[in-house]
Motif scaffolding. Structure first.
Motif, short mmCIF file in Angstrom:
data_model
loop_
_atom_site.label_atom_id
_atom_site.label_comp_id
_atom_site.label_asym_id
_atom_site.label_seq_id
_atom_site.Cartn_x
_atom_site.Cartn_y
_atom_site.Cartn_z
N SER A 28 0.83 -1.22 0.00
CA SER A 28 0.00 0.00 0.00
C SER A 28 0.85 1.25 0.00
CB SER A 28 -0.92 0.00 1.22
OG SER A 28 -1.78 -1.12 1.23
N VAL A 29 1.91 1.23 0.80
CA VAL A 29 2.80 2.40 0.89
C VAL A 29 3.51 2.63 -0.45
CG1 VAL A 29 4.81 3.38 2.04
CG2 VAL A 29 3.13 2.09 3.37
N LEU A 30 4.05 1.56 -1.03
CA LEU A 30 4.79 1.67 -2.29
C LEU A 30 3.88 2.11 -3.44
CD1 LEU A 30 7.06 -1.48 -1.98
CD2 LEU A 30 7.87 0.88 -2.14
N ASP A 31 2.63 1.75 -3.36
CA ASP A 31 1.67 2.14 -4.39
C ASP A 31 1.57 3.67 -4.46
OD1 ASP A 31 -0.21 1.90 -6.38
OD2 ASP A 31 -1.87 1.40 -5.04
N TYR A 32 1.37 4.31 -3.30
CA TYR A 32 1.31 5.77 -3.25
C TYR A 32 2.67 6.39 -3.55
CZ TYR A 32 -3.41 6.03 -1.23
OH TYR A 32 -4.77 5.96 -1.02
N LEU A 33 3.71 5.82 -2.96
CA LEU A 33 5.05 6.41 -3.07
C LEU A 33 5.54 6.44 -4.51
CD1 LEU A 33 7.58 7.55 -1.78
CD2 LEU A 33 8.30 5.21 -1.22
N SER A 34 5.36 5.34 -5.23
CA SER A 34 5.88 5.27 -6.60
C SER A 34 5.20 6.31 -7.50
CB SER A 34 5.68 3.87 -7.18
OG SER A 34 4.31 3.50 -7.18
N TYR A 35 3.88 6.48 -7.31
CA TYR A 35 3.16 7.44 -8.14
C TYR A 35 3.54 8.88 -7.78
CZ TYR A 35 -0.58 9.66 -10.77
OH TYR A 35 -1.29 10.44 -11.66
N LEU A 60 7.49 -3.06 -5.54
CA LEU A 60 6.10 -3.39 -5.20
C LEU A 60 5.70 -4.73 -5.82
CD1 LEU A 60 3.11 -0.88 -5.45
CD2 LEU A 60 2.87 -3.27 -6.03
N LEU A 61 6.05 -4.94 -7.09
CA LEU A 61 5.67 -6.16 -7.80
C LEU A 61 6.41 -7.39 -7.26
CD1 LEU A 61 5.40 -4.74 -11.41
CD2 LEU A 61 3.53 -5.63 -10.00
N GLU A 62 7.55 -7.18 -6.65
CA GLU A 62 8.23 -8.31 -5.99
C GLU A 62 7.40 -8.81 -4.81
OE1 GLU A 62 12.09 -7.06 -4.83
OE2 GLU A 62 12.84 -6.81 -6.87
N LEU A 63 6.71 -7.87 -4.16
CA LEU A 63 5.86 -8.23 -3.02
C LEU A 63 4.49 -8.73 -3.45
CD1 LEU A 63 6.69 -5.14 -0.75
CD2 LEU A 63 7.60 -7.46 -0.51
N ASP A 64 3.99 -8.17 -4.54
CA ASP A 64 2.66 -8.55 -5.04
C ASP A 64 2.70 -8.55 -6.57
OD1 ASP A 64 0.03 -9.00 -5.58
OD2 ASP A 64 -0.74 -7.15 -4.64
N PRO A 65 3.13 -9.68 -7.17
CA PRO A 65 3.26 -9.75 -8.64
C PRO A 65 1.96 -9.52 -9.40
CG PRO A 65 4.38 -11.58 -7.56
CD PRO A 65 3.55 -10.92 -6.51
N GLU A 66 0.81 -9.72 -8.75
CA GLU A 66 -0.48 -9.59 -9.43
C GLU A 66 -1.10 -8.21 -9.28
OE1 GLU A 66 -1.43 -12.11 -11.29
OE2 GLU A 66 0.38 -13.17 -10.61
N HIS A 67 -0.38 -7.28 -8.70
CA HIS A 67 -0.93 -5.94 -8.45
C HIS A 67 -1.25 -5.28 -9.79
CE1 HIS A 67 -1.37 -1.85 -6.92
NE2 HIS A 67 -1.37 -2.34 -5.68
N GLN A 68 -2.52 -5.07 -10.04
CA GLN A 68 -2.97 -4.61 -11.35
C GLN A 68 -2.44 -3.22 -11.72
OE1 GLN A 68 -7.21 -4.82 -11.82
NE2 GLN A 68 -7.20 -4.08 -13.92
#
Length: 534
Positions: free
Chosen positions: A206-213, A231-239
């Motif tokens: 969740s943190v990386l999602d906001y941070l990267s953008y 982020l994708l290393e932690l959740d490869p299916e993150h759309q």
């Protein structure tokens, strides 16, 4: 539980009438008592649940012993007529009583109390306002996120820490405002605390999602790509992350091709992103203003300092001050700012505060175009107006101002009392009406604001200075003192060097009261001169 509901009725109707808790520390103290009452109510609920469970536990222990004995010799046990009777009675009556006990809801009192109090709770505006205040303090006083998160602020009595959830919430508030600079700072702080092992319901994804953008929005494409991959290393299916990864890689490839094919004179045509850093500010003197708030950039030279004095002032032989003259101190030379020491007593301060508290409302400014009063983000405080006729203390204070300034207070505005909120401030402004605001005080019919008298009714642990960015002056709050300056030259022209601001309160509670004196009635007390700048 009834007593808790009654307490609410005593404490909170005032709060209901005055929304915007975050704009007044004084009114926020009511919430402390409210929460204390809720905790007491909660503890009573827990005790009731524990008593209930204790009763159930005793039932279980008694029946466990009884059934253990009965199951060893069922026929012999019920062969005893008393045991047979009691078995019928237990199963027909007592188990129903136990069922009722188990089903009994002990939370009614607590829920009722909570429901009543919730309608007086701070709302989303208060939470967002308090969050923005932290961001404002961070910028004004050059504080890093780790310092704020650990609560390492100057003069604090009650140290407090920010959790990962708190940091994440601050980042989200900034994100909602499209403030990607602060979003990045606070999401990085949340990520840092997670890396240090803090347990939190907020995960790194969740943190990386906001941070990267947020990083991408500031133009750092390489870092945004790196964070997205993490982020994708932690959740490869993150759309969303998968979509962003493809987009970032596309932009980078496009820029790479453009760099290869473009000549130096065409370099201005390639794709560019926003420059990283804080957003462009609407306040031109922001840097000077914030430096002065930190005690930096003060422009008083030793040569000018030697011309500033302390003195006893008798109000031009005023009988009230001949035997007990007021203590004056020169704070600044141009514009001349004078501080009066020990000019209002603690008892008088408490009376003024008690009169003002029930009337505190969100402070407003007059719209220079429409003339309407409106709340603004750059003035975070609540204020109330006190008339001299309603209390002898207010009348006495008004006359004291007249005696010491030599100006007529009969045409002045009422005494305004202000209490600042979380990070409370009032950004640079003029007290007088400029030439493009000819109708600012038309309804009063007393002319422009010739002078300002400002009482400091509390000490402030950190921050809260009154600063004058045009001349590089800082005046610090000291309880029981007052400062005075003229807003207009004797000619009636505005003195633009009096543009001033109330710095954000970093730690503490700031109470002030001020008197704006107007031109009418001063014709013979401060005669007009021939020069515009005198």
């Amino acid at each position: 539980m009834i007593r808790y509901i009654l307490v609410v009725g005593i404490l909170l109707p005032q709060s209901l009438a005055h929304p915007g808790f975050f704009t007044s520390i004084g009114q926020m103290t009511d919430l402390i008592h409210t929460e204390k009452d809720l905790v007491t109510s909660l503890k009573d609920y827990i005790k009731a649940e524990e008593d209930k469970l204790e009763q159930i536990k005793k039932w279980a222990e008694k029946l466990d012993r009884l059934t253990s004995t009965a199951t060893k010799d069922p026929e012999g046990f019920v062969g005893h007529p008393v045991n047979a009777f009691k078995l019928m009675k237990r199963l027909n009556t007592e188990w129903s009583e136990l069922e009722n006990l188990v089903l009994k809801d002990m939370s009614d009192g607590f829920i009722s109390n909570l429901t009543i109090q919730r309608q007086y709770f701070p709302n989303d505006e208060d939470q967002v306002g308090a969050a923005k205040a932290l961001l404002r303090l961070q910028d004004t006083y050059n504080l890093d996120t780790d310092t704020i998160s650990k609560g390492d602020l100057p003069g604090v009595k009650h140290k407090s820490f920010l959790t990962v959830e708190d940091c994440f919430e601050l980042g989200k508030v900034a994100y909602t405002e499209a403030d990607y600079y602060h979003t990045e700072l606070w999401m990085e702080q949340a990520l840092r605390q997670l890396d240090e092992g803090e347990v939190s319901p907020i995960d790194k994804v969740s943190v990386l999602d906001y941070l990267s953008y947020a990083v991408y929005q500031q133009g750092d494409l390489d870092k945004a790509l790196l964070l997205t991959k993490k982020l994708l290393e932690l959740d490869p299916e993150h759309q969303r992350a998968n979509g962003n990864l493809k987009y970032f890689e596309y932009i980078m490839a496009k820029e790479k091709d453009a760099n290869k094919s473009s000549s130096d004179d065409q370099s201005d045509q390639k794709t560019t992103l926003k420059k990283k850093g804080a957003a462009v500010d609407y306040l031109p003197e922001r840097q000077k203003y914030e430096m002065l708030c930190r005690g930096e950039g003060i422009k008083m030279t030793p040569r000018r300092q030697k011309k500033l004095f302390c003195r006893y002032h008798d109000g031009n032989r005023n009988p009230k001050f001949i035997l007990a003259p007021a203590k004056q101190e020169d704070e600044w030379d141009k514009p001349r700012i004078i501080r009066f020491h020990d000019i209002i007593s603690d008892a008088e301060i408490e009376i003024v505060k008690d009169l003002a508290k029930p009337r505190l409302r969100r402070a407003t400014i007059s719209n220079p175009i429409t003339g309407d009063l409106e709340t603004v983000h750059y003035r975070i405080s609540k204020s109330a107006w006190l008339s001299g006729y309603e209390n002898p203390v207010v009348s006495r204070i008004n006359m004291r101002i007249q005696d010491l300034t030599g100006l007529d207070v009969s045409t002045a505005e009422e005494l305004q009392v202000a209490n600042y909120g979380v990070g409370g401030q009032y950004e640079p402004h003029f007290d007088f009406a400029r030439k493009d605001e000819p109708d600012a005080f038309k309804e009063l019919g007393t002319g422009n604001r010739i002078a300002t008298w400002l009482f400091y009714m509390s000490d402030v642990l950190a921050g809260g200075a009154t600063v004058f960015p045009e001349v590089g002056a800082s005046v610090w709050p000291k309880k029981g003192t007052a400062v005075f300056w003229y807003n207009l030259f004797a000619s009636g022209e505005g003195d633009y060097s009096t543009r001033h601001a109330a710095c954000p309160v970093l730690v503490g509670n700031k109470w002030v009261s001020n008197k704006w004196l107007h031109e009418r009635g001063q014709e013979f007390r401060r005669p007009c001169t021939l020069s515009e700048l005198e």
